[in-house]
Design a protein around this motif. Structure first.
Motif, PDB file in Angstrom:
ATOM      1  N   ASP A  92      83.854  51.277  57.874  1.00  0.00           N
ATOM      2  CA  ASP A  92      83.067  50.125  58.321  1.00  0.00           C
ATOM      3  C   ASP A  92      81.974  49.787  57.311  1.00  0.00           C
ATOM      4  N   LEU A  93      81.373  50.817  56.711  1.00  0.00           N
ATOM      5  CA  LEU A  93      80.321  50.577  55.719  1.00  0.00           C
ATOM      6  C   LEU A  93      80.875  49.860  54.488  1.00  0.00           C
ATOM      7  N   ILE A  94      82.054  50.282  54.014  1.00  0.00           N
ATOM      8  CA  ILE A  94      82.653  49.643  52.839  1.00  0.00           C
ATOM      9  C   ILE A  94      83.033  48.203  53.170  1.00  0.00           C
ATOM     10  N   LYS A  95      83.595  47.958  54.353  1.00  0.00           N
ATOM     11  CA  LYS A  95      83.930  46.590  54.754  1.00  0.00           C
ATOM     12  C   LYS A  95      82.673  45.718  54.827  1.00  0.00           C
ATOM     13  N   THR A  96      81.586  46.285  55.374  1.00  0.00           N
ATOM     14  CA  THR A  96      80.338  45.528  55.472  1.00  0.00           C
ATOM     15  C   THR A  96      79.785  45.205  54.086  1.00  0.00           C
ATOM     16  N   PHE A  97      79.884  46.165  53.168  1.00  0.00           N
ATOM     17  CA  PHE A  97      79.405  45.929  51.801  1.00  0.00           C
ATOM     18  C   PHE A  97      80.212  44.821  51.125  1.00  0.00           C
ATOM     19  N   ASN A  98      81.530  44.841  51.282  1.00  0.00           N
ATOM     20  CA  ASN A  98      82.363  43.786  50.698  1.00  0.00           C
ATOM     21  C   ASN A  98      82.043  42.422  51.307  1.00  0.00           C
ATOM     22  N   THR A  99      81.820  42.388  52.613  1.00  0.00           N
ATOM     23  CA  THR A  99      81.445  41.128  53.266  1.00  0.00           C
ATOM     24  C   THR A  99      80.100  40.631  52.745  1.00  0.00           C
ATOM     25  N   MET A 100      79.162  41.559  52.540  1.00  0.00           N
ATOM     26  CA  MET A 100      77.858  41.184  51.996  1.00  0.00           C
ATOM     27  C   MET A 100      77.997  40.609  50.591  1.00  0.00           C
ATOM     28  N   LEU A 101      78.859  41.210  49.757  1.00  0.00           N
ATOM     29  CA  LEU A 101      79.082  40.688  48.415  1.00  0.00           C
ATOM     30  C   LEU A 101      79.647  39.275  48.467  1.00  0.00           C
ATOM     31  N   ASP A 102      80.612  39.043  49.347  1.00  0.00           N
ATOM     32  CA  ASP A 102      81.172  37.696  49.475  1.00  0.00           C
ATOM     33  C   ASP A 102      80.088  36.692  49.847  1.00  0.00           C
ATOM     34  N   ARG A 103      79.236  37.084  50.782  1.00  0.00           N
ATOM     35  CA  ARG A 103      78.181  36.164  51.212  1.00  0.00           C
ATOM     36  C   ARG A 103      77.172  35.919  50.094  1.00  0.00           C
ATOM     37  N   LEU A 104      76.787  36.984  49.368  1.00  0.00           N
ATOM     38  CA  LEU A 104      75.831  36.825  48.276  1.00  0.00           C
ATOM     39  C   LEU A 104      76.390  35.940  47.166  1.00  0.00           C
ATOM     40  N   GLU A 105      77.678  36.132  46.837  1.00  0.00           N
ATOM     41  CA  GLU A 105      78.273  35.299  45.793  1.00  0.00           C
ATOM     42  C   GLU A 105      78.345  33.842  46.227  1.00  0.00           C
ATOM     43  N   THR A 106      78.663  33.610  47.508  1.00  0.00           N
ATOM     44  CA  THR A 106      78.709  32.234  48.005  1.00  0.00           C
ATOM     45  C   THR A 106      77.325  31.600  47.979  1.00  0.00           C
ATOM     46  N   GLU A 107      76.326  32.349  48.434  1.00  0.00           N
ATOM     47  CA  GLU A 107      74.965  31.815  48.443  1.00  0.00           C
ATOM     48  C   GLU A 107      74.453  31.597  47.020  1.00  0.00           C
ATOM     49  N   ALA A 109      76.305  30.951  44.379  1.00  0.00           N
ATOM     50  CA  ALA A 109      77.003  29.798  43.825  1.00  0.00           C
ATOM     51  C   ALA A 109      76.405  28.497  44.358  1.00  0.00           C
ATOM     52  N   THR A 110      76.072  28.471  45.650  1.00  0.00           N
ATOM     53  CA  THR A 110      75.485  27.264  46.237  1.00  0.00           C
ATOM     54  C   THR A 110      74.120  26.964  45.637  1.00  0.00           C
ATOM     55  N   SER A 111      73.277  27.999  45.544  1.00  0.00           N
ATOM     56  CA  SER A 111      71.935  27.773  44.989  1.00  0.00           C
ATOM     57  C   SER A 111      71.996  27.426  43.509  1.00  0.00           C
ATOM     58  N   SER A 112      72.928  28.060  42.769  1.00  0.00           N
ATOM     59  CA  SER A 112      73.066  27.741  41.347  1.00  0.00           C
ATOM     60  C   SER A 112      73.546  26.310  41.159  1.00  0.00           C
ATOM     61  N   ALA A 113      74.474  25.879  42.021  1.00  0.00           N
ATOM     62  CA  ALA A 113      74.961  24.503  41.920  1.00  0.00           C
ATOM     63  C   ALA A 113      73.828  23.518  42.153  1.00  0.00           C
ATOM     64  N   ARG A 114      72.977  23.795  43.134  1.00  0.00           N
ATOM     65  CA  ARG A 114      71.850  22.900  43.395  1.00  0.00           C
ATOM     66  C   ARG A 114      70.882  22.902  42.225  1.00  0.00           C
ATOM     67  N   ALA A 115      70.598  24.101  41.683  1.00  0.00           N
ATOM     68  CA  ALA A 115      69.648  24.192  40.569  1.00  0.00           C
ATOM     69  C   ALA A 115      70.183  23.475  39.335  1.00  0.00           C
ATOM     70  N   LEU A 116      71.467  23.686  39.031  1.00  0.00           N
ATOM     71  CA  LEU A 116      72.040  23.044  37.850  1.00  0.00           C
ATOM     72  C   LEU A 116      72.149  21.537  38.034  1.00  0.00           C
ATOM     73  N   SER A 117      72.437  21.110  39.260  1.00  0.00           N
ATOM     74  CA  SER A 117      72.480  19.676  39.529  1.00  0.00           C
ATOM     75  C   SER A 117      71.103  19.054  39.335  1.00  0.00           C
ATOM     76  N   ALA A 118      70.067  19.750  39.825  1.00  0.00           N
ATOM     77  CA  ALA A 118      68.702  19.251  39.627  1.00  0.00           C
ATOM     78  C   ALA A 118      68.329  19.269  38.147  1.00  0.00           C
ATOM     79  N   GLN A 119      68.793  20.286  37.436  1.00  0.00           N
ATOM     80  CA  GLN A 119      68.514  20.365  35.998  1.00  0.00           C
ATOM     81  C   GLN A 119      69.158  19.206  35.250  1.00  0.00           C
ATOM     82  N   GLU A 120      70.408  18.901  35.582  1.00  0.00           N
ATOM     83  CA  GLU A 120      71.083  17.782  34.917  1.00  0.00           C
ATOM     84  C   GLU A 120      70.392  16.457  35.236  1.00  0.00           C
ATOM     85  N   ALA A 121      69.950  16.299  36.498  1.00  0.00           N
ATOM     86  CA  ALA A 121      69.236  15.072  36.866  1.00  0.00           C
ATOM     87  C   ALA A 121      67.927  14.947  36.091  1.00  0.00           C
TER      88      ALA A 121
END
Length: 317
Positions: A92-107, A109-121
């Motif tokens: 269960d701990l390993i599954k939770t860690f993998n789920t946390m990694l997926d969530r961190l990578e998604t978050e 990616a979302t924040s980086s996309a917003r930052a880079l979009s603001a940078q380009e603007a």
């Protein structure tokens, strides 16, 4: 079964076996202890400890693998997830860690996309202001200098012409900076023309001979992927000019079995174990946004090679 009960039962089994051997076995302990008795007890204790250690090692090995993964994980370089192994709480701990990694990578990616979009603007805004305000002001200064120089005495006219040239050089530099901030050629003429323009803008004082090989029959990539390719090439060329002390640079854009590959090679000093700066980290973040793979390493000529592989939607030629 929880980790606590597994460890408890393992130790209980070992201690129960030891107690049974002492009660039911023919071994007795004399007073004082005989040498043979001491050897038998020592061998029995060593056997029990080895058996207990082996059982605990088998049960806790998945936790050791998870700990190694925690110390080496890098969100900018996604890799395979830790394998789910073990039972109960460990799995269960390993599954939770993998789920946390997926969530961190998604978050991320979302924040980086917003930052880079603001940078380009922001880059577009600054580029527009440089072109419209400072560029027009310098153009007006040049026209006024020309009018004054035409009416000035000959000795003063030469100095005014020198001021004109300096002002014209500044205007050209501002226009060059504006083009780098907002790649209008990318929007108007396409990726290949924009990359070609990048190589022609390498400063003459760097004495770098740039060669390029640009395929024109590329699969459709989309505006975001083309912008990432352009920015990675731009950052790579900037690093080469500033830090590599190179004499030759090769830029290649071609079709690959899975999409499009951008490769920049130089014959400079190489990475030499230097830490990655904000420029390279920005390149990695941009690559992650479009699901591309970015690798940096030594080139065949001894310098640095930057390779960006951008997958197409179909993943084929």
């Amino acid at each position: 079964m929880s980790l606590f009960w597994r460890i408890f039962l393992l130790n209980a089994a070992v201690l129960t076996a030891a107690t049974a051997l002492l009660l039911l076995g023919p071994v007795t302990v004399s007073t004082p202890v005989l040498l043979t008795e001491a050897l038998i007890l020592t061998a029995g204790l060593a056997t029990l400890l080895v058996a207990n250690a082996a059982l605990l090692r088998i049960g806790l090995t998945p936790l050791a693998r998870l700990a190694r993964a925690m110390t080496t994980i890098d969100l900018l370089r996604p890799g395979p997830r830790p394998m789910v192994a073990g039972h109960g709480e460990i799995a269960d701990l390993i599954k939770t860690f993998n789920t946390m990694l997926d969530r961190l990578e998604t978050e991320r990616a979302t924040s980086s996309a917003r930052a880079l979009s603001a940078q380009e603007a922001e880059r577009r805004r600054i580029s527009q202001e440089l072109h419209d305000e400072i560029g027009q002001s310098l153009t007006a200064v040049l026209l006024e200098l020309k009018r004054v120089a035409d009416q000035a005495p000959a000795p003063l006219r030469t100095e005014l012409h020198q001021v004109q040239e300096a002002t014209r050089d500044s205007l050209d530099e501002i226009r060059r900076i504006a083009r780098r901030l907002r790649p209008g050629v990318l929007e108007e003429l396409g990726l290949a023309s924009a990359l070609k323009a990048l190589t022609t803008e390498i400063p003459a004082h760097s004495r770098i001979i740039a060669r390029r090989q640009l395929d024109t029959d590329l699969p459709p990539l989309g505006e975001e992927a083309e912008l990432v390719l352009y920015r990675v090439a731009q950052e790579s060329l900037t690093n080469t000019v500033r830090h590599a002390h190179a004499q030759r640079l090769d830029l290649t854009l071609r079709r690959s079995p899975t999409g499009v590959e951008l490769r920049i090679r130089d014959d400079g000093l190489g990475l030499q174990g230097a830490l990655e700066g904000s420029g390279i980290r920005g390149m990695r973040e941009r690559a992650l946004l479009i699901g591309a793979e970015l690798t940096l390493g030594p080139s065949p000529e001894g310098g640095t090679e930057v390779r960006l592989t951008v997958p197409t939607r179909s993943g084929s030629n």
